[in-house]
Design an enzyme around this catalytic site. Structure first.
Site, PDB file in Angstrom:
ATOM      1  N   LYS A  51       0.832  -1.207   0.000  1.00 42.04           N
ATOM      2  CA  LYS A  51       0.000   0.000   0.000  1.00 42.04           C
ATOM      3  C   LYS A  51       0.865   1.254   0.000  1.00 42.04           C
ATOM      4  CE  LYS A  51      -3.929  -1.977   2.544  1.00 42.04           C
ATOM      5  NZ  LYS A  51      -4.683  -1.934   3.824  1.00 42.04           N
ATOM      6  N   ALA A  68      -1.323   0.641   6.815  1.00 43.21           N
ATOM      7  CA  ALA A  68      -1.468  -0.490   7.728  1.00 43.21           C
ATOM      8  C   ALA A  68      -2.447  -1.494   7.144  1.00 43.21           C
ATOM      9  CB  ALA A  68      -1.959  -0.017   9.097  1.00 43.21           C
ATOM     10  N   ASP A  69      -2.301  -2.736   7.570  1.00 41.79           N
ATOM     11  CA  ASP A  69      -3.245  -3.768   7.187  1.00 41.79           C
ATOM     12  C   ASP A  69      -3.375  -4.753   8.344  1.00 41.79           C
ATOM     13  OD1 ASP A  69      -4.683  -4.664   4.511  1.00 41.79           O
ATOM     14  OD2 ASP A  69      -4.154  -6.450   5.660  1.00 41.79           O
ATOM     15  N   THR A  70      -4.611  -5.067   8.690  1.00 37.91           N
ATOM     16  CA  THR A  70      -4.896  -5.992   9.789  1.00 37.91           C
ATOM     17  C   THR A  70      -5.502  -7.257   9.229  1.00 37.91           C
ATOM     18  OG1 THR A  70      -5.269  -4.139  11.312  1.00 37.91           O
ATOM     19  CG2 THR A  70      -6.169  -6.284  11.963  1.00 37.91           C
TER      20      THR A  70
END
Length: 195
Positions: A51, A68-70
């Site tokens: 990203k 961010a990525d969860t």
């Protein structure tokens, strides 16, 4: 350095605001697929870094973008955002009565080329849920924009989460303790000298 948040998540925005940080939000569509060979934390870190790369050419030298990525992992299975209500119900049915891991990957990409990528892990324990509770949550809270089909800050977090091992804020979508440390290294987030 000026902070740019590349996220549409209201939870991430609130967490940065609660930290007292000033930031600008910039959004663009980025493909969130990932190579099949990646495992757990690698997926979250890969997606966060991927990203960030989409913003590289638009950054000024004094800017840093935070992406961010969860993800939610049940064993080695990655549970991303559900496609529809049926998939959300299926995910929660799998998670109920079990422990699972939540990983949030974060990338800080500076306009001058510096880059930091890290992740944090939290183990979440769910009590057993009835089908009616799961259906109620999915219908009422529409968790289609959440990894694993739930938000710990929602009703389901209050009634289902029995124990957390790690950061609660990581489960919300941003390991703020780690973000603060890394931003301080870049000169963002430090307390004022006259504090």
């Amino acid at each position: 350095m000026r902070l740019v948040l590349a996220s549409n998540s209201p939870r991430r925005r609130q967490l940065l605001t609660d930290l007292g940080l000033r930031y600008e939000v910039r959004l663009q569509e980025v493909d969130e697929s990932f190579p099949a060979h990646l495992h757990r934390a690698e997926v979250a870190e890969y997606l966060a870094a991927h990203k960030a790369e989409a913003y590289r050419t638009g950054l000024a030298p004094d800017e840093v973008v935070l992406t961010a990525d969860t993800i939610v992992c049940l064993g080695d299975d990655v549970l991303n955002k559900p496609a529809d209500e049926a998939e959300a119900v299926a995910m929660l049915t799998r998670l109920q009565g079990r422990a699972h891991d939540v990983y949030t990957g974060v990338c800080l990409l500076c306009g001058d080329g510096r880059r930091t990528v890290f992740s944090d892990q939290t183990r979440v324990h769910f009590r057993a849920l009835t089908p009616a509770e799961i259906e109620f949550y999915v219908r009422t809270y529409q968790p289609l924009d959440k990894a694993g089909a739930y938000g710990a800050q929602d009703w389901i977090g209050m009634v289902a989460v029995t124990k957390l091992e790690g950061s609660y804020f990581n489960v919300m979508g941003l390991p703020v303790h780690r973000v603060w440390e890394e931003l301080e290294k870049l000169g963002i987030g430090a307390l004022p000298m006259n504090f």
